[in-house]
Design an enzyme around this catalytic site. Structure first.
Site, mmCIF file in Angstrom:
data_model
loop_
_atom_site.group_PDB
_atom_site.id
_atom_site.type_symbol
_atom_site.label_atom_id
_atom_site.label_comp_id
_atom_site.label_asym_id
_atom_site.label_seq_id
_atom_site.Cartn_x
_atom_site.Cartn_y
_atom_site.Cartn_z
ATOM 1 N N SER A 1 -10.865 -0.902 -2.142
ATOM 2 C CA SER A 1 -9.692 -0.776 -1.273
ATOM 3 C C SER A 1 -10.060 -0.950 0.191
ATOM 4 O O SER A 1 -9.243 -1.402 0.984
ATOM 5 C CB SER A 1 -9.080 0.625 -1.412
ATOM 6 O OG SER A 1 -8.189 0.682 -2.477
ATOM 7 N N HIS B 1 -4.145 6.327 2.696
ATOM 8 C CA HIS B 1 -4.758 5.069 2.247
ATOM 9 C C HIS B 1 -4.214 3.849 2.989
ATOM 10 O O HIS B 1 -4.969 3.013 3.488
ATOM 11 C CB HIS B 1 -4.506 4.954 0.736
ATOM 12 C CG HIS B 1 -5.188 3.837 0.039
ATOM 13 N ND1 HIS B 1 -4.638 2.591 -0.087
ATOM 14 C CD2 HIS B 1 -6.378 3.787 -0.601
ATOM 15 C CE1 HIS B 1 -5.463 1.818 -0.779
ATOM 16 N NE2 HIS B 1 -6.519 2.522 -1.111
ATOM 17 N N ASP C 1 0.824 -1.213 0.000
ATOM 18 C CA ASP C 1 0.000 0.000 0.000
ATOM 19 C C ASP C 1 0.858 1.263 0.000
ATOM 20 O O ASP C 1 1.996 1.247 -0.480
ATOM 21 C CB ASP C 1 -0.936 -0.058 1.223
ATOM 22 C CG ASP C 1 -2.301 0.538 0.939
ATOM 23 O OD1 ASP C 1 -2.348 1.721 0.589
ATOM 24 O OD2 ASP C 1 -3.313 -0.168 1.064
#
Ligand SMILES: *[C@@H]1O[C@H](CO)[C@@H](O)[C@H](O)[C@H]1NC(C)=O
Ligand SMILES: *[C@@H]1O[C@H](CO)[C@@H](O)[C@H](O)[C@H]1NC(C)=O
Ligand SMILES: *[C@@H]1O[C@H](CO)[C@@H](O)[C@H](O)[C@H]1NC(C)=O
Ligand SMILES: *[C@@H]1O[C@H](CO)[C@@H](O)[C@H](O)[C@H]1NC(C)=O
Ligand SMILES: *[C@@H]1O[C@H](CO)[C@@H](O)[C@H](O)[C@H]1NC(C)=O
Ligand SMILES: *[C@@H]1O[C@H](CO)[C@@H](O)[C@H](O)[C@H]1NC(C)=O
Length: 764
Positions: free
Chosen positions: A527, A199, A140
């Site tokens: 996600s 994220h 990620d």
């Protein structure tokens, strides 16, 4: 004279272009399959690396192997990334011992634009000692290690098998590994696994965050934030940067993750479409992870609702779609006439105390030419005149932006009209809400009829959504573009408006000008659903540490809640086996297991080249029975088959189940079948005498009556039950008569398939 000069110049340009194409070096991946047999990483590291150098030296012109090589993959599989010209890469592709050569592409994070529903309660049965031995690898944007979600209070040292380490940031007993991979560094970002985006922090805390009381986003969604496995360890591998996530870096991270001994890998990124398995770093990396017993969960993508839009479709991974939870966010707009209209957004800004002027974007255009007015109508950047819109709420005839146009022009807020669905809410850089087209009409009527229109935007409120879970419109859909006969996505999990930890350096709305900072943020995407599934898989693994990746996947799929399919044309192509249900998944009764050899046989059946497969597996594969089988023979927990011609159709699905329940148990098959098919199960009773016993059966699906029209989905299901366990598999046959088309044409078909209004989808 003039003519020939032009021609000369053109030819020169053409010529220069050819030379540039020949000498320009791009990063290519040279994938070579399994490591040489009997290979020990520490001893032979140099010999594999020197093999890579030898290959390069043989083809390079005007560069050295040392200059050209970007990564040597030599710990967990064989290959390298190097800067090559078109000609050089072609030469390598023609050499013996090479599976594939492909340019390093850029993958995107699978969040949407800006970016206790599961039944796993805080008090659920746990084995904390085992859970704390589980290491989840996150591919990620890195992590914000100081977040409370990653505190290591009460956690012992990492499990002794762990071989990873931390670069730059200080790790603890929760985050036990942190590394970064950046072969390009286009924007000069800090080289560190620290997450400046948000994220990776969000996905990591969803999978394995500690319990943090009173977490909230500007008082919205307040509650205890926690991951599925608060005791599990995190190892983060940062491969995503401002310009995306490169194949070369992704493979380097897989090479390390496997070697470092992670137990599960969570991948919330991908391409916008599926590509052949051995041209795709995520499929290659996850194949070698599977070989090493590592479970890999991947986001299906956010390219829905088009058919064939699922991008991470390899059968050895779990592909996760995104669905809603029972909490939604609505935002109210009050007009000057006191009428209130509900829209959607995650609006953290306080409710406006007074009415402010309200204006059509088109009336705030910075110039009066039609093209600028058209841009202003949808509130594009640089189209609005600050003198006209400053301090006002702007009506934007689209929701394709993040509100940056009105923000840049000094507007107080904006009201957007949804282009498609309003089934998920976004965060914007200024007060905003999104209205359906119908609600938009009402508001625009008010604007037209009123001399001095005014409005105010309220702060968002959380509301209960009784229709949840439903697959969200953006979630990518099947069928599986690469293997039609393996159903994808596999499962759906929460991915809409999810609260989780955030990087204080990350923008809240994704827009740079956004000055807000928050330790928790609410975002949407596959996600977000992927780490829910990773966490659920880790939970199953904590109860059953010895289970294979396929057994864990089977447990998650066969225990999934069947989804309500009303309003979903794509049915199983949106949610696969159904909604993830981790509490039941630890006790599935039976599992559909599979090993590397099963996947190889499937690839043989699909026509993959035996020489290639030999390199990938490192053993002599001759695809002996390829012509006898089909990819739907794979021992998969769901059953799918494409009908490729409008003729009569029969397909058999051979399957083998392993008894993971009590030793002496008798299972009976129940078919819920669509009226267009006759489905039989042979035998229809399975009598297990011992634990881990395997028994086989065959499902036969025959189409009844006239051949199907093109693009029909015929859904059915099989349930094995012993009275206590329900082991459910979806059975999906679908007509698709254009499989010989080129991929460009397929893409057109893919869109037609979704927009076909007359697709008859009968209920089972
Ligand atoms: C992280 O460490 C590497 C060397 O290991 C160094 O090149 C890099 O500048 C460091 N990054 C930061 C942000 O300190
Ligand atoms: C309001 O006026 C605009 C033109 O200024 C027009 O395009 C729109 O259709 C009108 N809306 C309604 C609901 O009448
Ligand atoms: C590999 O398989 C082929 C075809 O079955 C056979 O001819 C060959 O001898 C085998 N090679 C090895 C090393 O086993
Ligand atoms: C291939 O088919 C033969 C005969 O049908 C069977 O005996 C054999 O086990 C099969 N081999 C594999 C690898 O499936
Ligand atoms: C379904 O198939 C079974 C087995 O071949 C057969 O006995 C049965 O009559 C079939 N049913 C229908 C409705 O065709
Ligand atoms: C297809 O099946 C139908 C009955 O289900 C039968 O009448 C027809 O002859 C079959 N067609 C072919 C080409 O086998």
């Amino acid at each position: 004279m003039a003519v020939s000069w032009h021609l000369g110049a053109l030819m020169l340009i053409f010529f220069v272009h050819i030379i540039a194409a020949q000498t320009e070096r791009k990063i290519y991946i040279v994938y070579m399959g399994a490591l040489p047999k009997d290979y020990e990483y520490s001893e032979d590291e140099m010999s594999v690396e020197s093999l890579h150098h030898d290959i390069l030296e043989e083809v390079l012109e005007g560069s050295s192997a040392k200059e050209s090589i970007v990564y040597s993959y030599k710990k967990s599989f064989n290959g390298f990334a190097a800067r090559l010209t078109e000609q050089e890469q072609q030469k390598i592709a023609g050499m013996e011992g090479i599976v594939s050569v492909f340019q390093s592409k850029t993958h995107k994070l699978h969040t949407t634009r800006s970016w206790n529903f599961m039944g796993l309660s805080e008090t659920v049965r746990r084995q904390p000692d085992v859970e704390s031995d589980i290491i989840i690898g996150m591919l990620d944007t890195g992590i914000w290690p100081e977040s409370k979600s990653f505190n290591d209070e009460g956690m012992g040292p990492p499990p002794s098998k762990w071989k990873g380490f931390c670069q730059n940031i200080t790790c603890n007993n929760k985050i036990i590994g942190a590394r970064f991979y950046n072969s390009h560094n286009t924007y000069g970002e800090d080289l560190s696994p620290r997450d400046t985006e948000g994220h990776g922090t969000h996905t990591s805390s969803t999978a394995a965050g500690r319990e943090v009381k009173n977490a909230n986003f500007y008082h919205l969604a307040r509650g205890t934030a926690r991951g599925a496995d608060p005791s599990a360890r995190l190892a983060v591998y940062k491969v995503c940067w401002d310009d995306g996530c490169g194949d070369a870096d992704i493979l380097a991270a897989f090479d390390d993750m496997i070697h470092d001994r992670v137990d599960l890998i969570s991948v919330s990124l991908g391409l916008e479409m599926a590509i052949p398995y051995f041209q795709d770093s995520l499929s290659i990396g996850s194949f070698h992870a599977m070989k090493h017993g590592i479970f890999v969960s991947m986001s299906a993508g956010n390219s829905g609702p088009a058919s064939f839009s699922a991008s991470n479709v390899s059968p050895w991974t779990l592909s996760v779609g995104a669905s809603t939870i029972d909490r939604r966010f609505t935002t109210k707009l009050t007009l000057g006439n006191q009428r209130s209209i509900m829209g959607v957004s995650v609006n953290s800004f306080a409710t406006e105390k007074t009415f402010v002027p309200f204006i059509f974007g088109a009336n705030g255009a910075i110039q009066s030419d039609p093209s600028t007015v058209a841009d202003a109508d949808v509130c594009m950047l640089e189209s609005l005149d600050p003198k006209k819109v400053k301090g006002k709420i702007v009506y934007c005839n689209s929701d394709m932006s993040e509100g940056e146009g009105p923000y840049e022009a000094g507007a107080r807020g904006s009201v957007m009209i949804a282009y498609a669905e309003t089934d998920n809410a976004f965060t914007y850089v200024l007060p905003n809400l999104v209205l359906t087209k119908d609600a938009g009409k009402e508001v625009s009527k008010y604007l037209n009829k009123t001399r001095n229109p005014v409005a105010r935007i309220h702060k968002s409120e959380a509301v209960f959504d009784r229709k949840a879970p439903q697959v969200v419109s953006f979630s990518s859909r099947g069928p599986n573009y690469i293997t039609l006969d393996v159903l994808k996505p596999d499962i759906t999990a929460p991915g809409v408006d999810i609260l989780a930890a955030w990087s204080p350096e990350g923008s809240i709305s994704g827009w740079e000008g956004d000055k807000r900072q928050s330790k928790y943020n609410i975002i949407s995407g596959t996600s977000m659903s992927c780490p829910h599934a990773t966490g659920a898989a880790a939970y199953v693994k904590s109860i059953h540490p010895s289970w294979s990746p396929a057994a864990i996947k089977s447990a998650l799929m066969t225990t999934a809640f069947p989804m309500d399919h009303s309003g979903s044309l794509d049915r199983e192509f949106s949610y696969g086996a159904g909604h993830i249900n981790p509490k039941i998944a630890v006790n599935p009764g039976l599992v559909y297991d599979a090993t590397e050899a099963d996947y190889i046989q499937m690839l043989c059946n699909q026509g993959y080249d035996a020489m290639q497969l030999k390199l990938i597996t490192g053993v002599n594969t001759s695809c002996p029975n390829a012509t006898l089988g089909s990819s739907s023979d794979l021992n998969y927990p769901s059953m799918a088959s494409a009908i490729l011609k409008p003729t009569n159709f029969t397909r058999t699905f051979p399957r083998t189940v392993t008894n993971v329940g009590p030793p002496n148990s008798k299972y009976k098959a129940t078919i819920k079948s669509n009226h267009r098919v006759n489905i039989t199960v042979e035998p229809s009773i399975l009598h297990f005498k011992s634990a881990y016993e395997k028994l086989s059966f065959t499902v036969t699906v025959t189409l009844l009556g006239e051949p199907l029209d093109n693009f029909n989905i015929i859904p059915s299901s099989l349930v094995w039950s012993d009275g206590k366990h329900r082991v459910r598999s979806p059975i999906v046959v679908f007509s698709f008569y254009d499989s010989e088309l080129s991929s460009d044409e397929k893409y057109t078909v893919k869109r037609a398939m979704y927009s076909e209004p007359s697709v008859p989808v009968p209920s089972p």
